[in-house]
Write an enzyme that holds these catalytic residues in place. Structure first.
Site, PDB file in Angstrom:
ATOM      1  N   GLU A  64      47.146  32.849  37.909  1.00  0.00           N
ATOM      2  CA  GLU A  64      45.804  33.442  37.820  1.00  0.00           C
ATOM      3  C   GLU A  64      45.994  34.951  37.631  1.00  0.00           C
ATOM      4  O   GLU A  64      46.968  35.530  38.145  1.00  0.00           O
ATOM      5  CB  GLU A  64      45.056  33.174  39.134  1.00  0.00           C
ATOM      6  CG  GLU A  64      43.756  33.931  39.313  1.00  0.00           C
ATOM      7  CD  GLU A  64      43.213  33.884  40.757  1.00  0.00           C
ATOM      8  OE1 GLU A  64      44.008  33.970  41.710  1.00  0.00           O
ATOM      9  OE2 GLU A  64      41.986  33.726  40.908  1.00  0.00           O
ATOM     10  N   ASN A 101      36.603  35.379  36.005  1.00  0.00           N
ATOM     11  CA  ASN A 101      37.999  35.106  36.315  1.00  0.00           C
ATOM     12  C   ASN A 101      38.320  33.851  35.514  1.00  0.00           C
ATOM     13  O   ASN A 101      37.795  32.772  35.829  1.00  0.00           O
ATOM     14  CB  ASN A 101      38.160  34.871  37.831  1.00  0.00           C
ATOM     15  CG  ASN A 101      39.622  34.795  38.249  1.00  0.00           C
ATOM     16  OD1 ASN A 101      40.504  34.595  37.407  1.00  0.00           O
ATOM     17  ND2 ASN A 101      39.883  34.966  39.530  1.00  0.00           N
ATOM     18  N   LYS A 107      36.255  30.573  36.550  1.00  0.00           N
ATOM     19  CA  LYS A 107      36.366  30.208  37.964  1.00  0.00           C
ATOM     20  C   LYS A 107      34.988  29.958  38.596  1.00  0.00           C
ATOM     21  O   LYS A 107      34.099  30.808  38.552  1.00  0.00           O
ATOM     22  CB  LYS A 107      37.083  31.313  38.731  1.00  0.00           C
ATOM     23  CG  LYS A 107      37.477  30.953  40.159  1.00  0.00           C
ATOM     24  CD  LYS A 107      38.396  32.031  40.707  1.00  0.00           C
ATOM     25  CE  LYS A 107      38.914  31.727  42.087  1.00  0.00           C
ATOM     26  NZ  LYS A 107      39.858  32.796  42.549  1.00  0.00           N
ATOM     27  N   GLU A 136      36.188  39.259  44.819  1.00  0.00           N
ATOM     28  CA  GLU A 136      35.949  38.421  43.632  1.00  0.00           C
ATOM     29  C   GLU A 136      34.455  38.188  43.419  1.00  0.00           C
ATOM     30  O   GLU A 136      34.001  38.116  42.277  1.00  0.00           O
ATOM     31  CB  GLU A 136      36.685  37.087  43.756  1.00  0.00           C
ATOM     32  CG  GLU A 136      38.203  37.244  43.648  1.00  0.00           C
ATOM     33  CD  GLU A 136      38.898  35.925  43.453  1.00  0.00           C
ATOM     34  OE1 GLU A 136      39.660  35.527  44.350  1.00  0.00           O
ATOM     35  OE2 GLU A 136      38.688  35.276  42.417  1.00  0.00           O
ATOM     36  N   CYS A 151      42.892  29.018  41.531  1.00  0.00           N
ATOM     37  CA  CYS A 151      43.081  29.461  42.904  1.00  0.00           C
ATOM     38  C   CYS A 151      42.202  28.765  43.943  1.00  0.00           C
ATOM     39  O   CYS A 151      42.428  27.617  44.270  1.00  0.00           O
ATOM     40  CB  CYS A 151      42.929  30.976  42.968  1.00  0.00           C
ATOM     41  SG  CYS A 151      43.823  31.671  44.339  1.00  0.00           S
ATOM     42  N   ASN A 173      46.556  33.516  43.335  1.00  0.00           N
ATOM     43  CA  ASN A 173      47.004  34.733  44.014  1.00  0.00           C
ATOM     44  C   ASN A 173      46.520  34.553  45.446  1.00  0.00           C
ATOM     45  O   ASN A 173      45.326  34.761  45.712  1.00  0.00           O
ATOM     46  CB  ASN A 173      46.338  35.988  43.433  1.00  0.00           C
ATOM     47  CG  ASN A 173      46.850  36.395  42.064  1.00  0.00           C
ATOM     48  OD1 ASN A 173      47.377  37.490  41.913  1.00  0.00           O
ATOM     49  ND2 ASN A 173      46.682  35.553  41.066  1.00  0.00           N
TER      50      ASN A 173
HETATM   51  N1  ING Z   1      42.663  33.534  46.737  1.00  0.00           N
HETATM   52  C1  ING Z   1      42.749  32.776  47.919  1.00  0.00           C
HETATM   53  C2  ING Z   1      42.814  31.278  47.693  1.00  0.00           C
HETATM   54  O1  ING Z   1      41.820  30.578  47.738  1.00  0.00           O
HETATM   55  C3  ING Z   1      42.182  32.455  50.215  1.00  0.00           C
HETATM   56  C4  ING Z   1      41.712  33.119  48.938  1.00  0.00           C
HETATM   57  C5  ING Z   1      43.404  32.834  50.803  1.00  0.00           C
HETATM   58  C6  ING Z   1      41.446  31.446  50.769  1.00  0.00           C
HETATM   59  C7  ING Z   1      43.846  32.202  51.962  1.00  0.00           C
HETATM   60  C8  ING Z   1      41.871  30.794  51.929  1.00  0.00           C
HETATM   61  C9  ING Z   1      43.082  31.165  52.536  1.00  0.00           C
HETATM   62  O2  ING Z   1      43.936  30.809  47.547  1.00  0.00           O
HETATM   63  C10 ING Z   1      41.946  33.364  45.585  1.00  0.00           C
HETATM   64  N2  ING Z   1      42.167  34.257  44.610  1.00  0.00           N
HETATM   65  O3  ING Z   1      41.128  32.468  45.440  1.00  0.00           O
END
Ligand code: ING
Length: 303
Positions: free
Chosen positions: A46, A109, A126, A145, A171, A196
């Protein structure tokens, strides 16, 4: 059998100041490495062209727009398309998309599928945008985001390419079973996604040690419950002081991880994937026509 050799092409950190050309050169190096392993399809992360900029509150619109692509391919990304065409490799690429409609700007995204001839055969924007809209001082880093991207307006489409039916997501989408189910109902045999994912989740730090587990759990469950292959590719490592998980992998329709990266840098892992193996699940335990009961699933679609 409809088999191809696929690769997850993980990236280590991309610095905020890193030029597009530098990121593109790293992607081309990964393409060439994958080619040497016989890969015909490569899945990049991503937002694979820039640092994960939603970690900052960027007030200046011109500064923000510098992280977006207003054409794909553009002058700086054309070399990637050219290299892939030369090597006969199809690829999935995640990037920040800027669309100008009259005098309005729309930001998404986005990910695309490019076939072996360098043609864009599919696009996804996204749907599940995590994080928050307004900057929150208490956080060690932001996750904006919801501020920088619009909710994706293309739904969850599938595309016939590379000899199979391919779907995409990005993601956070992978954490929502609905993502995989909609793609599965549309016949996806492979779902490609980049991510990410910070190790630290500010609202629930007690889950930080579970990020790798939740990453694989989400993708393995999606693969198994829909009898599809899943390839998930990380932007990994300590990026501008923020630790991102790795764990890029290739998952079979059985839910087994059959290939994965070992470190947190630029790295590929490859495996031969046979699209026909999806039938082992889709004609048996997850034969939707025989066993699915949509009449009982109403709440899933209620607002
Ligand atoms: N990043 C993360 C993801 O869903 C996140 C946000 C991190 C959610 C850790 C829950 C736990 O993997 C993105 N860019 O969506």
């Amino acid at each position: 059998s409809r088999s191809i050799v696929a690769a997850t092409a993980q990236l280590g950190p991309i610095a905020r100041s890193e030029a597009r050309a530098s990121a593109v050169n790293r992607l081309i190096a990964l393409l060439e490495k994958a080619h040497r392993r016989g890969a015909e399809l490569v899945v990049f992360p991503e937002l694979a062209l820039t640092t994960f900029f939603p970690r900052w509150y960027i007030e200046d619109e011109a500064e923000l727009d510098r992280f977006f692509e207003s054409e794909m391919p553009g002058p700086e990304t054309e070399p990637l398309f050219e290299a892939a065409r030369r090597l006969g490799i199809g690829f999935y690429l995640g990037y920040a998309e800027l669309v100008r409609e009259g005098d309005t700007k729309r930001r998404f995204n986005t990910s695309i599928i490019v076939d072996r001839d360098g043609r864009i055969v599919g696009k996804y924007r996204k749907v599940h945008l995590p994080g928050h809209f307004n900057p929150e001082e208490w956080r060690p880093f932001q996750h904006l985001e919801k501020r920088y991207f619009e909710h994706g307006d293309l739904g969850f489409p599938v595309f016939d390419a590379m000899g199979g039916t391919l779907g995409m997501c990005l993601c956070n989408d992978r954490r929502w079973p609905e993502t995989f189910r909609v793609l599965g109902l549309r016949g996806a045999e492979l779902v490609m996604l980049g991510y990410n994912t910070p190790v630290h989740y500010p609202q629930a730090p007690e889950h930080d040690h579970l990020q790798d587990f939740h990453n694989h759990l989400s993708m393995q469950a999606g693969a198994y419950a829909n009898g599809c292959w899943v390839i998930g590719t990380a932007k990994a490592g300590r990026e501008e002081g923020c630790d991102l998980i790795g764990g890029s992998c290739i998952i079979a329709p059985t839910g087994e991880i059959i290939a994965r990266t070992q470190g947190l840098g630029d790295e590929i892992a490859t495996a031969e994937i046979d699209f026909d193996r999806c039938r082992e699940l889709r004609e048996n335990v997850f034969n939707f026509a025989l066993h699915r009961e949509p009449g009982d699933y109403g709440p899933i679609c209620e607002g």
